[in-house]
Design an enzyme around this catalytic site. Structure first.
Site, PDB file in Angstrom:
ATOM      1  N   TYR A  70      49.568  16.483  39.347  1.00 17.01           N
ATOM      2  CA  TYR A  70      49.469  15.131  38.810  1.00 17.01           C
ATOM      3  C   TYR A  70      50.033  14.094  39.786  1.00 17.01           C
ATOM      4  O   TYR A  70      49.489  13.005  39.917  1.00 17.01           O
ATOM      5  CB  TYR A  70      50.162  15.041  37.453  1.00 17.01           C
ATOM      6  CG  TYR A  70      49.504  15.908  36.397  1.00 17.01           C
ATOM      7  CD1 TYR A  70      48.125  15.877  36.204  1.00 17.01           C
ATOM      8  CD2 TYR A  70      50.252  16.755  35.596  1.00 17.01           C
ATOM      9  CE1 TYR A  70      47.518  16.664  35.246  1.00 17.01           C
ATOM     10  CE2 TYR A  70      49.641  17.554  34.625  1.00 17.01           C
ATOM     11  CZ  TYR A  70      48.280  17.508  34.458  1.00 17.01           C
ATOM     12  OH  TYR A  70      47.678  18.288  33.510  1.00 17.01           O
ATOM     13  N   LYS A  79      40.541  28.041  42.541  1.00 15.00           N
ATOM     14  CA  LYS A  79      39.282  27.712  43.222  1.00 15.00           C
ATOM     15  C   LYS A  79      39.137  26.209  43.475  1.00 15.00           C
ATOM     16  O   LYS A  79      38.073  25.752  43.858  1.00 15.00           O
ATOM     17  CB  LYS A  79      38.096  28.204  42.391  1.00 15.00           C
ATOM     18  CG  LYS A  79      38.100  29.703  42.139  1.00 15.00           C
ATOM     19  CD  LYS A  79      36.958  30.117  41.225  1.00 15.00           C
ATOM     20  CE  LYS A  79      37.010  31.599  40.919  1.00 15.00           C
ATOM     21  NZ  LYS A  79      35.936  31.999  39.978  1.00 15.00           N
TER      22      LYS A  79
END
Length: 155
Positions: A123, A85
């Site tokens: 990341y 989401k």
């Protein structure tokens, strides 16, 4: 959506302990119960809940390593019910900004399991790079990533 970070307290620690990643991700992160215990007994680590309005979405633990003085995002997870989401990207940015302010640091480190390529890509979107070092402190050796805040300032 109102994303915010809350400290772990007597009111929310159990809910945080019961959060879980998908079964195929469990090999990549320690349990929240273990991490909560660690932050309770090792005060350099701070455990936080990740919330959207009043709904608990995830968990993180960060701190300053007492031997090296390096700042680490040591745990970061989104509950399996909320994955897919967009929460990971939004909370990661929020966490990194909070960590930069709290620790007044120029570098943030984290470690990832070598085959956790999905997390590595996340990341990297925020400026983390593999630094060639290995973290041997956990159950399995992990790659260390670092974010140089002088090169990749957070906004």
């Amino acid at each position: 959506m109102s994303l915010h970070i809350r400290e772990v307290t007597t009111e929310n620690w159990e809910d945080i302990a019961y959060l879980s990643v998908n079964d195929d991700q469990k090999k990549f992160i320690e349990s929240n119960a273990f991490s909560l215990a660690q932050s309770n007994f090792e005060p350099e680590w701070k455990s936080v809940g990740l919330y959207d309005e009043e709904e608990l979405i995830g968990y993180a633990m960060h701190g300053r390593d007492k031997t090296t003085n390096d700042v680490w995002l040591d745990r970061f997870m989104i509950d399996h019910n909320h994955q897919g989401k967009g929460y990971a990207s939004r909370f990661l940015k929020h966490l990194l900004i909070e960590m930069q302010k709290k620790y007044d640091c120029e570098m943030i480190y984290l470690s990832i399991y070598p085959d956790n390529t999905k997390a590595q890509r996340l990341y990297e979107k925020f400026g983390f790079v593999l630094n060639g070092k290995i973290d041997n402190l956990g159950e399995f050796p992990c790659f260390i990533m670092e974010l140089d805040l002088k090169r990749s300032p957070l906004k």
